[in-house]
Design an enzyme around this catalytic site. Sequence first.
Site, PDB file in Angstrom:
ATOM      1  CG  MET A   2       3.253  10.023 -10.759  1.00  0.00           C
ATOM      2  SD  MET A   2       3.549  10.572  -9.066  1.00  0.00           S
ATOM      3  CE  MET A   2       3.904   9.005  -8.266  1.00  0.00           C
ATOM      4  CG  ASP A  26       4.403  -0.168 -13.662  1.00  0.00           C
ATOM      5  OD1 ASP A  26       5.038  -0.917 -14.422  1.00  0.00           O
ATOM      6  OD2 ASP A  26       3.667  -0.577 -12.746  1.00  0.00           O
ATOM      7  CG  HIS A  72       0.725   1.447  -9.490  1.00  0.00           C
ATOM      8  ND1 HIS A  72       1.259   2.513 -10.191  1.00  0.00           N
ATOM      9  CD2 HIS A  72       1.236   0.332 -10.073  1.00  0.00           C
ATOM     10  CE1 HIS A  72       2.061   2.070 -11.134  1.00  0.00           C
ATOM     11  NE2 HIS A  72       2.063   0.746 -11.099  1.00  0.00           N
ATOM     12  CB  SER A 117      -1.067   4.499 -11.044  1.00  0.00           C
ATOM     13  OG  SER A 117      -0.465   4.790  -9.802  1.00  0.00           O
ATOM     14  CB  THR A 118      -2.886   8.535  -9.091  1.00  0.00           C
ATOM     15  OG1 THR A 118      -1.737   8.188  -8.326  1.00  0.00           O
ATOM     16  CG2 THR A 118      -3.691   9.595  -8.363  1.00  0.00           C
TER      17      THR A 118
END
Length: 356
Positions: free
Chosen positions: A285, A288, A195, A168-169
């Site tokens: 973050m 998931d 993401h 993600s991030t």
Amino acid sequence: MSVIRVVIADDSQVARDVLRDILSRADDIEVVGEATNGREAVELVKRLAPQLITMDLNMPVMDGLSAIEEIMYSRGVPILVVSDRSDAQTAYQALEVGALEVMPKPTLEGADADRLLERVRLLAGVAVITRLRRRATTPAPIITLPTLPAASSGVPRNFQHVVAIACSTGGPQALVRLLRTLPARFPAPIVIAQHISHGFIDGMAEWLASLCAMPVSVAKEGEQIQPGHIYLSPSERDLCVSPRHRFQLQPSPQSSLYHPSCDVLLQSVAEVYGRDAIGIILTGMGRDGVIGMRAIYQAGGTTFAQDEASSVIYGMNQEAVKAGVIQYELPLDSLAGRLLRDVRGSLNNNRPEPLA
């Protein structure tokens, strides 16, 4: 309460008005300056010392990409690229020179506005460092791969392992560092759930393809999975693999917090490939990916997590470690070499101690 000081950089008065309106709704965020071009953004950062900058890419005098590079050379500040989807490939170049994340320009109401506030709060707390100016890029040294023995005739596919990555991030930057050193004839498919905002995945695929030895593409419904290829999940639907080694795209539930789902992809890889599944959870973050990594772990596959020191956000990977489903937590720059050893079937040679 600590207030997050934000500078907005965008040449469009309308876009600045929308961003200011959204950010001003929050008691913990203050817009301290606005720039109409990249040069003004650089000067405002020096003068106002904000905790975060929202940066457009297409601006006069100095474009956003150049401004990010200049800012990151002089003062490490978290930068959130807020730009049009048509700038997707350039947006990922912005990540390469120091920006933390990319999102589309929001409307005043709806999910994008909420996401902007969430991103500002999250990224303002990220420690970033200054960077050297870009020079003519030298390709990263590609790890060599010896000739592999043919797969056993009992395996109904032309590869043994499947590598599934959740991130993600900070994920795009981590993916580049991990994937760019892998050879073109890497003997396994690599499938990725990152993401991402809708409309940016094609730009990310083009950006990664320009930096990696392997081809990179967005996975398509019914596509046959091939070794030596990197596949990205589209953001609008969740990606699965079928027992016939083809991709399946399924609707993402409206209630889903993250798009695409890391858990859906990892669970399907665990179900189809079992002991031959290799799961990697990188920076990001939330939680998931934890359920999916557990599925790979319980199926007898191999699980890795990026360590805290090399993560932009030690979140998803930390949750997986805390859940006890990670066998090896490694620095990002160690993952590629270890991955190559594993797909060569030498798991028992020079094996680091698993986590307790």
